[in-house]
Design an enzyme around this catalytic site. Sequence first.
Site, PDB file in Angstrom:
ATOM      1  N   GLY A  72       0.659  25.607  -5.579  1.00 58.31           N
ATOM      2  CA  GLY A  72       1.352  26.181  -4.432  1.00 58.31           C
ATOM      3  C   GLY A  72       2.858  25.960  -4.487  1.00 58.31           C
ATOM      4  O   GLY A  72       3.640  26.851  -4.162  1.00 58.31           O
ATOM      5  N   THR A  73       3.261  24.777  -4.906  1.00 59.30           N
ATOM      6  CA  THR A  73       4.694  24.462  -4.942  1.00 59.30           C
ATOM      7  C   THR A  73       5.427  25.414  -5.890  1.00 59.30           C
ATOM      8  O   THR A  73       6.481  25.958  -5.538  1.00 59.30           O
ATOM      9  CB  THR A  73       4.894  22.994  -5.378  1.00 59.30           C
ATOM     10  OG1 THR A  73       4.210  22.157  -4.444  1.00 59.30           O
ATOM     11  CG2 THR A  73       6.361  22.620  -5.434  1.00 59.30           C
ATOM     12  N   ASN A 152      -0.163  23.428   7.646  1.00 57.69           N
ATOM     13  CA  ASN A 152      -0.985  22.370   7.060  1.00 57.69           C
ATOM     14  C   ASN A 152      -1.197  21.182   7.991  1.00 57.69           C
ATOM     15  O   ASN A 152      -2.182  20.479   7.893  1.00 57.69           O
ATOM     16  CB  ASN A 152      -0.379  21.888   5.739  1.00 57.69           C
ATOM     17  CG  ASN A 152       1.106  21.635   5.833  1.00 57.69           C
ATOM     18  OD1 ASN A 152       1.880  22.534   6.174  1.00 57.69           O
ATOM     19  ND2 ASN A 152       1.532  20.424   5.546  1.00 57.69           N
ATOM     20  N   SER A 200      -3.107  28.134  -3.634  1.00 56.02           N
ATOM     21  CA  SER A 200      -3.296  26.955  -4.486  1.00 56.02           C
ATOM     22  C   SER A 200      -4.784  26.589  -4.555  1.00 56.02           C
ATOM     23  O   SER A 200      -5.446  26.502  -3.508  1.00 56.02           O
ATOM     24  CB  SER A 200      -2.498  25.797  -3.886  1.00 56.02           C
ATOM     25  OG  SER A 200      -2.756  24.617  -4.599  1.00 56.02           O
ATOM     26  N   GLY A 201      -5.291  26.362  -5.768  1.00 53.68           N
ATOM     27  CA  GLY A 201      -6.720  26.119  -5.962  1.00 53.68           C
ATOM     28  C   GLY A 201      -7.280  24.895  -5.253  1.00 53.68           C
ATOM     29  O   GLY A 201      -8.348  24.951  -4.664  1.00 53.68           O
ATOM     30  N   HIS A 202      -6.520  23.776  -5.285  1.00 55.48           N
ATOM     31  CA  HIS A 202      -7.128  22.512  -4.844  1.00 55.48           C
ATOM     32  C   HIS A 202      -7.293  22.396  -3.337  1.00 55.48           C
ATOM     33  O   HIS A 202      -7.873  21.431  -2.846  1.00 55.48           O
ATOM     34  CB  HIS A 202      -6.364  21.310  -5.406  1.00 55.48           C
ATOM     35  CG  HIS A 202      -5.051  21.006  -4.736  1.00 55.48           C
ATOM     36  ND1 HIS A 202      -4.903  19.961  -3.868  1.00 55.48           N
ATOM     37  CD2 HIS A 202      -3.842  21.584  -4.822  1.00 55.48           C
ATOM     38  CE1 HIS A 202      -3.644  19.906  -3.450  1.00 55.48           C
ATOM     39  NE2 HIS A 202      -2.983  20.880  -4.021  1.00 55.48           N
ATOM     40  N   THR A 238       2.101  28.749 -22.046  1.00 56.79           N
ATOM     41  CA  THR A 238       0.684  28.989 -22.379  1.00 56.79           C
ATOM     42  C   THR A 238      -0.163  28.716 -21.147  1.00 56.79           C
ATOM     43  O   THR A 238      -0.020  27.682 -20.496  1.00 56.79           O
ATOM     44  CB  THR A 238       0.250  28.080 -23.555  1.00 56.79           C
ATOM     45  OG1 THR A 238       1.102  28.388 -24.659  1.00 56.79           O
ATOM     46  CG2 THR A 238      -1.200  28.302 -23.931  1.00 56.79           C
ATOM     47  N   CYS A 326       2.382  14.358   2.119  1.00 57.15           N
ATOM     48  CA  CYS A 326       3.678  14.113   1.469  1.00 57.15           C
ATOM     49  C   CYS A 326       4.589  13.275   2.360  1.00 57.15           C
ATOM     50  O   CYS A 326       5.472  12.594   1.866  1.00 57.15           O
ATOM     51  CB  CYS A 326       4.368  15.417   1.145  1.00 57.15           C
ATOM     52  SG  CYS A 326       3.254  16.661   0.562  1.00 57.15           S
TER      53      CYS A 326
HETATM   54  N1  PLP Z   1       2.198  24.826   1.025  1.00 55.35           N
HETATM   55  C1  PLP Z   1       1.357  24.266   1.908  1.00 55.35           C
HETATM   56  C2  PLP Z   1       1.222  24.856   3.275  1.00 55.35           C
HETATM   57  C3  PLP Z   1       0.615  23.131   1.545  1.00 55.35           C
HETATM   58  O1  PLP Z   1      -0.211  22.571   2.426  1.00 55.35           O
HETATM   59  C4  PLP Z   1       0.784  22.605   0.243  1.00 55.35           C
HETATM   60  C5  PLP Z   1       0.065  21.366  -0.164  1.00 55.35           C
HETATM   61  O2  PLP Z   1       0.146  20.349   0.474  1.00 55.35           O
HETATM   62  C6  PLP Z   1       1.652  23.248  -0.646  1.00 55.35           C
HETATM   63  C7  PLP Z   1       2.337  24.359  -0.225  1.00 55.35           C
HETATM   64  C8  PLP Z   1       1.832  22.757  -2.052  1.00 55.35           C
HETATM   65  O3  PLP Z   1       0.758  23.143  -2.860  1.00 55.35           O
HETATM   66  P1  PLP Z   1       0.431  22.367  -4.238  1.00 55.35           P
HETATM   67  O4  PLP Z   1      -0.097  21.031  -3.856  1.00 55.35           O
HETATM   68  O5  PLP Z   1      -0.586  23.234  -4.912  1.00 55.35           O
HETATM   69  O6  PLP Z   1       1.704  22.311  -5.004  1.00 55.35           O
END
Ligand code: PLP
Length: 399
Positions: A72-73, A152, A200-202, A238, A326
């Site tokens: 996601g980042t 989140n 984001s997958g996780h 890759t 975070c």
């Molecule tokens: N955006 C939101 C709303 C999130 O909750 C998160 C993860 O905490 C991210 C972005 C970042 O995603 P990733 O952990 O896959 O980098």
Amino acid sequence: MEKFIYLDHNATTPTDPRVVAAMKPYFSEWYGNPSSVYKFAQKAQKAKELARSKVAKILNTKPEEIVFTSGGTEADNFAIKGVAYANKEKGNHIITSKIEHHAVLNTCKWLEKQGFNVTYIGVDKYGIVDLDELKDAITDKTILITVMHANNEVGTIEPIPEIAKLAKEKNVYFHTDAVQAVGKIPTDVNELGVDLLSLSGHKFYGPKGVGALFIRKRTKIDGLLHGGRHERNRRAGTENVPGIVGLGKTCEIAMEEREEEAKRLRALRDRLEKGIAENIEDVVINGHPGKRLAGTLNICIKYVEGESMLLNLDYEGIAASSGSACTSGSLEPSHVLLALGIPPEVAHGSLRFSLGRDNTDEDIDRVIEVLPPIVKKLRAMSPFGKDREGGLKWDTQKR
Ligand code: PLP
């Protein structure tokens, strides 16, 4: 020994065993580089493209509009920096909200240092972005609006189609960080009306370190990583084939199971919310009552500190969070709760429970059983709690 109860699914989720099984052959069996021409490597290439079509499907779009990222980042950085630099001849103004994830906020802060101007739009007490403020902020220099799909920390779901309409009227690109939304609520990019979307997958039972950015055809965007001509020359490096295959499988499962699971989670979340409200005094429920992710419950418990509650819950075998993962460990109250207008001293007492697939009624009842005595104990120790007559122990008005 009590069962370990995991209630932090907005931080991350366990990888679904079906996803792990789908990924497995691509580590040591079909390990070819998908860019190589021979048949052996084409197996990996095909698997990658099949996964792309599965990711496209959950967004109701075409595979050509999906670029795989490391999560996601990276997807957020790619969208925001990519659009900012590719369109800087047109303007240097970006609009976002005050409650974004740091992946968006810190990208915007960095761009401010590079000469871009960023407007941070406020939200109401539920965390819904102020549409009038957003509309008024658009100028002829605005090139991008980026507002998250679901928050989140509090789970509030933003009015994405309405924002998309405003952006379209003014010919401004619109990106949404849908990292907390995909796999949990509908994410049809045409119904949402967005030009770019991060996932984001996780966050929905896929592997960590893999995600994707949807880029609508004809969007003017620069690449973030420079190198080989991978991903149709949009993202060098890759490809993480096992991760990508896992992400495809994750999307496929989510499409089948999302709706039923959301119903189940909503019932569990409401049980938890009710149980806490009935058994603990001076609790504030954060986020929108209805427009909220089914599994998210964010509360502030007055006169106690979130971190102390977390440690006590951890001792009981319960994992939750205070604010986002975070920001845990920092003494600053959550920027999201402050933007909702919650006073800092109340925001310090925040707890986030985010429920998921393995949670049961018994898990919820255990939290309702252990949390009230924890709060009682901490309040008795706190100089800010209430005294026996119900007044504040330390009342600034009296001193
Ligand atoms: N955006 C939101 C709303 C999130 O909750 C998160 C993860 O905490 C991210 C972005 C970042 O995603 P990733 O952990 O896959 O980098």
